[in-house]
Enzyme design. Structure first.
Site, PDB file in Angstrom:
ATOM      1  N   LYS A  77      47.693  63.747  14.491  1.00  0.00           N
ATOM      2  CA  LYS A  77      47.008  63.265  15.703  1.00  0.00           C
ATOM      3  C   LYS A  77      48.034  62.614  16.631  1.00  0.00           C
ATOM      4  O   LYS A  77      48.936  61.901  16.172  1.00  0.00           O
ATOM      5  CB  LYS A  77      45.927  62.255  15.315  1.00  0.00           C
ATOM      6  N   SER A 154      37.325  61.264  17.980  1.00  0.00           N
ATOM      7  CA  SER A 154      38.411  61.544  18.881  1.00  0.00           C
ATOM      8  C   SER A 154      39.496  62.432  18.269  1.00  0.00           C
ATOM      9  O   SER A 154      40.327  62.962  19.010  1.00  0.00           O
ATOM     10  CB  SER A 154      39.042  60.224  19.354  1.00  0.00           C
ATOM     11  N   SER A 179      36.146  58.590  14.111  1.00  0.00           N
ATOM     12  CA  SER A 179      36.904  59.720  14.655  1.00  0.00           C
ATOM     13  C   SER A 179      37.528  60.674  13.654  1.00  0.00           C
ATOM     14  O   SER A 179      38.188  61.625  14.051  1.00  0.00           O
ATOM     15  CB  SER A 179      38.005  59.209  15.567  1.00  0.00           C
TER      16      SER A 179
HETATM   17  N1  GLN Z   1      33.726  57.462  19.177  1.00  0.00           N
HETATM   18  C1  GLN Z   1      34.186  56.138  18.885  1.00  0.00           C
HETATM   19  C2  GLN Z   1      34.710  55.484  20.126  1.00  0.00           C
HETATM   20  O1  GLN Z   1      34.631  56.081  21.164  1.00  0.00           O
HETATM   21  C3  GLN Z   1      35.183  56.174  17.774  1.00  0.00           C
HETATM   22  C4  GLN Z   1      36.530  56.508  18.188  1.00  0.00           C
HETATM   23  C5  GLN Z   1      37.532  56.444  17.073  1.00  0.00           C
HETATM   24  O2  GLN Z   1      37.175  56.347  15.917  1.00  0.00           O
HETATM   25  N2  GLN Z   1      38.800  56.462  17.445  1.00  0.00           N
HETATM   26  O3  GLN Z   1      35.171  54.394  20.089  1.00  0.00           O
END
Ligand code: GLN
Length: 479
Positions: A77, A154, A179
């Site tokens: 990532k 994400s 995410s």
């Molecule tokens: N969807 C969540 C957010 O927008 C989680 C994002 C993540 O785990 N990086 O914060």
């Protein structure tokens, strides 16, 4: 070919690892033209690593025998630092930033003979659930099963390439509030988010320091267990890293799940869950029962009721502090110094941060302000403690808890456009609880509905990743 068989062949010198890596890179480039899974393909580094490994194999280098990832390609990532490879967490404000060091997990992957092939696309700094909140100038990754739909976020690129790659491959994702599991669910792959602190965060570009976890995403539970084996462990450069004994995750793959008890979170099946999702998750629970586990309903109110509010208070507060250092001076992008510092910082940040990043900076800064701190941030921390207590109570009775990973099937981009920010945040309703509580959780693919994948979420007590692998493996076998 399974990764296990692939490594065996590499060790026996039956595969030319340089040729193989070259082919992998070509395939990645090809996939990327259509699906946008990579922000950077690190061709030079990959071939250099492949050449080194090939030489050692030719020389019959003894230590190679024990390498856990020999020749296996790993994608990373974008928010995880790889030495000399642009690492931007998907944000234009970090464009041009090439870390001088490897993150802890990257050091481990390299030590075990893994080959880094590139940095995968993501929501900017991890701010999103659909990988559409990308940084200025980046491209949205597409669902490997249906290009008109989201691959989740994400860690969207990580999950997408895990499904799409024809070669043996595992991916490193990151989760702050879901995410890893969420994109894994949308892309029909396994995603394991470990216990907070189980994997050192050293070298991760922070979103929320008390929430961030690095974890593996892969096509099979075996792949996920293998990468966990490699990346876990105490890192002295991360003060929140747990100094506990390392586990052997692969040993849980074949363990029977008889006598295990899973709790079906009642509130997670309430309104808002699409019937297709519910049906498939119940099929997954049936698989568990067929393999000998006992399932029973349990009420777990706090995480579903207050999880989102708690998560977004803590997450945005921490993010707003973390993002303060990106001001066009120390890292990434810089511009001509003109005007006062304030004017300069404002110009750089206005131009180079995306809308969602700005929204979170404003929200988080507000929640931390003198006068509001007790009402929001401190209160959220108190609710967090209550949530942990509620989970702990449940784990006295159950080995794992189960719910859908996401309440809906992967949506179309045209549908996502219509969602308000709040509806966007709702996507994580099942996932924020375990993330806020630092609990390990796993997405297990359980089936297809309308040609789209459904994922089941398993949550375990702190440091019980083994149980998740055990249960996930039972479902995989049963399918
Ligand atoms: N969807 C969540 C957010 O927008 C989680 C994002 C993540 O785990 N990086 O914060």
């Amino acid at each position: 070919m399974s990764i296990h068989d692939f490594i065996k062949k590499v060790k026996n010198n039956e595969i030319d690892i340089v040729e193989h890596t070259q082919k992998v890179i070509e395939e990645c480039k090809e996939i990327n033209t259509e699906y946008n899974y990579f922000n950077t393909i690190s061709e030079e580094l990959a071939l250099q690593q492949a050449n080194n490994i090939q030489k050692l194999i030719k020389n019959k280098d003894k230590p190679l025998k024990n390498k856990k990832l020999l020749g296996v390609v790993i994608s990373v990532k974008d928010g995880i630092c790889v030495k000399d490879v642009e690492s931007t967490a998907g944000s234009r404000i970090l464009q041009g930033y090439k870390p001088l060091f490897d993150a802890f997990v990257i050091q481990r992957v390299k030590e075990e003979g893994g080959i880094i092939i590139g940095k995968t696309s993501q929501d900017e700094f991890g701010f999103g659930s659909f990988s559409v909140n990308i940084g200025v100038g980046y491209k949205v990754p597409k669902n490997p099963i249906d290009k008109e739909r989201s691959c989740g976020g994400s860690s969207g690129g990580a999950a997408g390439i895990s499904k799409k790659a024809s070669f043996p491959h595992i991916s490193l994702g990151e989760s702050t509030g879901g995410s890893i599991a969420e994109p894994a669910s949308f892309c029909d792959v396994f995603g394991l988010c470990p216990t907070y602190g189980r994997v050192s965060r050293y070298g991760l570009i922070d979103f929320g320091n008390s929430l961030d976890k690095i974890g593996p995403i892969g096509r099979t539970i075996e792949d996920v267990a293998l990468l966990m084996d490699v990346i876990e462990g105490y890192g002295k450069n991360d003060s929140t890293s747990l100094n506990v004994k390392n586990e052997d995750y692969s040993k849980y793959l074949k363990k029977s799940i008889k006598e295990m008890k899973v709790g079906i979170i009642k509130e997670a099946f309430a309104e808002g869950v699409e019937p297709e999702v519910e049906k498939n998750v119940y099929n997954g629970i049936e698989e568990l029962e067929e393999e000998g586990a006992k399932a029973e309903e349990i009420s777990l109110e706090l995480p579903i009721k207050y999880g989102l509010a708690t998560y977004y208070m803590i997450g945005t507060s921490e993010a707003s502090t973390n993002l303060a250092k990106y001001c066009g001076m120390r890292y990434g992008i810089s511009e001509k110094l003109e005007g006062s510092f304030n004017e300069y910082f404002t110009r750089v940040r206005s131009k180079n941060l995306g809308d969602e990043a700005k929204r979170r900076i404003i929200l988080g800064t507000f929640a931390r302000m003198a006068g509001y701190r007790d009402a929001y941030y401190i209160k959220a921390m108190k609710v967090r403690t209550l949530m942990i207590q509620e989970y702990k109570k449940a784990f006295k009775k159950f080995d794992a808890l189960v719910s859908p990973t996401v309440p809906i099937l992967p949506p179309k981009f045209s549908e996502i456009e219509k969602l308000t920010p709040l509806q966007n945040y709702m996507m994580d309703v099942m996932l924020v609880g375990p993330n806020v509580a630092g609990l390990p959780h796993l997405n297990v693919p359980v089936g297809y509905e309308k040609n789209l994948p459904v994922g089941m979420l398993l949550i375990a007590d702190h440091l019980q990743e083994g149980k998740l692998i055990q249960l996930g493996s039972a479902v995989e076998k049963g399918k």
